[in-house]
Design a protein around this motif. Sequence first.
Motif, PDB file in Angstrom:
ATOM      1  N   ASN A   1       0.866  -1.182   0.000  1.00  0.00           N
ATOM      2  CA  ASN A   1       0.000   0.000   0.000  1.00  0.00           C
ATOM      3  C   ASN A   1       0.897   1.225   0.000  1.00  0.00           C
ATOM      4  N   VAL A   2       0.905   1.952  -1.103  1.00  0.00           N
ATOM      5  CA  VAL A   2       1.791   3.102  -1.244  1.00  0.00           C
ATOM      6  C   VAL A   2       1.015   4.273  -1.837  1.00  0.00           C
ATOM      7  N   VAL A   3       1.656   5.423  -1.771  1.00  0.00           N
ATOM      8  CA  VAL A   3       1.092   6.642  -2.355  1.00  0.00           C
ATOM      9  C   VAL A   3       1.816   6.899  -3.671  1.00  0.00           C
ATOM     10  N   SER A   4       1.079   7.315  -4.679  1.00  0.00           N
ATOM     11  CA  SER A   4       1.671   7.609  -5.972  1.00  0.00           C
ATOM     12  C   SER A   4       2.784   8.641  -5.815  1.00  0.00           C
ATOM     13  N   GLY A   5       3.943   8.347  -6.346  1.00  0.00           N
ATOM     14  CA  GLY A   5       5.099   9.230  -6.238  1.00  0.00           C
ATOM     15  C   GLY A   5       5.976   8.941  -5.049  1.00  0.00           C
ATOM     16  N   GLU A   6       5.497   8.118  -4.096  1.00  0.00           N
ATOM     17  CA  GLU A   6       6.301   7.767  -2.935  1.00  0.00           C
ATOM     18  C   GLU A   6       7.295   6.672  -3.313  1.00  0.00           C
TER      19      GLU A   6
ATOM     20  N   ARG B   1       1.431   5.685 -11.131  1.00  0.00           N
ATOM     21  CA  ARG B   1      -0.008   5.906 -11.290  1.00  0.00           C
ATOM     22  C   ARG B   1      -0.759   5.196 -10.172  1.00  0.00           C
ATOM     23  N   ALA B   2      -1.948   5.747  -9.849  1.00  0.00           N
ATOM     24  CA  ALA B   2      -2.775   5.171  -8.783  1.00  0.00           C
ATOM     25  C   ALA B   2      -3.608   4.015  -9.330  1.00  0.00           C
TER      26      ALA B   2
ATOM     27  N   GLN C   1      -1.534   8.059   3.285  1.00  0.00           N
ATOM     28  CA  GLN C   1      -0.246   7.547   3.738  1.00  0.00           C
ATOM     29  C   GLN C   1      -0.092   6.079   3.364  1.00  0.00           C
ATOM     30  N   ALA C   2       1.141   5.697   3.058  1.00  0.00           N
ATOM     31  CA  ALA C   2       1.431   4.303   2.742  1.00  0.00           C
ATOM     32  C   ALA C   2       1.394   3.457   3.998  1.00  0.00           C
TER      33      ALA C   2
END
Length: 352
Positions: free
Chosen positions: A210-215, A278-279, A318-319
């Motif tokens: 589980n991550v955030v786009s760009g992280e 990308r999400a 948040q991831a």
Amino acid sequence: MSVRDSLVVQFLDLVLCAVLVAAYGVLVATFGLSSPGIALLGGLLVGFVPGYAIVSALFPKAETSVDLRGDAKRLTFGHRVVLSVGTSFIVGALLGLVLASSPTGLFAGPTIVAVGALNVVGLLVAAGRRWATPPDRRFSLHRPRGVTFFTASSGLERIVTALLVVGVLVAFGGIGYAVVTPDRGETFTGFSVLTQNDTGELVASNYPTNVVSGESSDLYVEIANEEKRVVDYTVVVLLQSVDEETGAVTASSELRRFEASVPAGETATRQFTFQPDRAGENQRVQLLLYRGSPPTDPTRANAYRSVHFWTTVSATGQANASVVPRADTSLAPALRADVPPVSAVWSSGGSV
């Protein structure tokens, strides 16, 4: 004929076998095992000499005969050759079983040493048995007088014996290559994707699911080269959207690719930064391994090895790294193969 000449003739066949064993050892120590000529000598060493030593020890007399269907048949030199090959096959099979179950294993070095020792002992026993036989009754290559080496009771038997001997001689090269050349064993490449835990150990768990786009997240690729040669690998990292019902890839983007040259028998680990672009939910992070350069369109189907894990990429928030990756029940490759310990770590900076 002098006594000295008589002894040379009477033991010439055993001396030639002993010279063959010694010559093979010298050639292998000097030039290795890859030469076709050395492989042919190895075939004689394995497929003929052990049996000939045993046959010579069992039948030291020149007038040896066997009873076939009530008729006495002289054991000619041609018969000895055929018996020697058959006996060598049996001895070789038994020796292979012993070596395979021993701590040394069935490899080229132990096999050559074991066969050489067996030949030396067999030839010594054969020489002793022949020496104990009265000189006028010893087998030698010139006996019996007036009779050829391949004497048989009929023309058909002579032809069959000759064909058997020729076939056996032709097979010696193959025997030498298959038995006494180096055991190449299975060739493969171990490929895995790893993360680093709190103690700094690389493990096949704790993937960024589980991550955030760009992280960005640090991942490691481990390549174990058991191909018996130096291999130049290329790794391609893809982020794929997969239809859960059909398993078809609906969208794919290449996040990164890098090369690694790994020596034979070694394991290399490459650190890289994973940063999704990308999400999307339940996206597959597909890592593809190629020997050499990858094709224009890298896919799992044309890759040499592949591993993957699943992740959900959020546009905001948040991831939350999970220790259990999403199971793929339909496409199911292992996330990590059994590979040797890490021998080198290469770090690549920057983000994808």
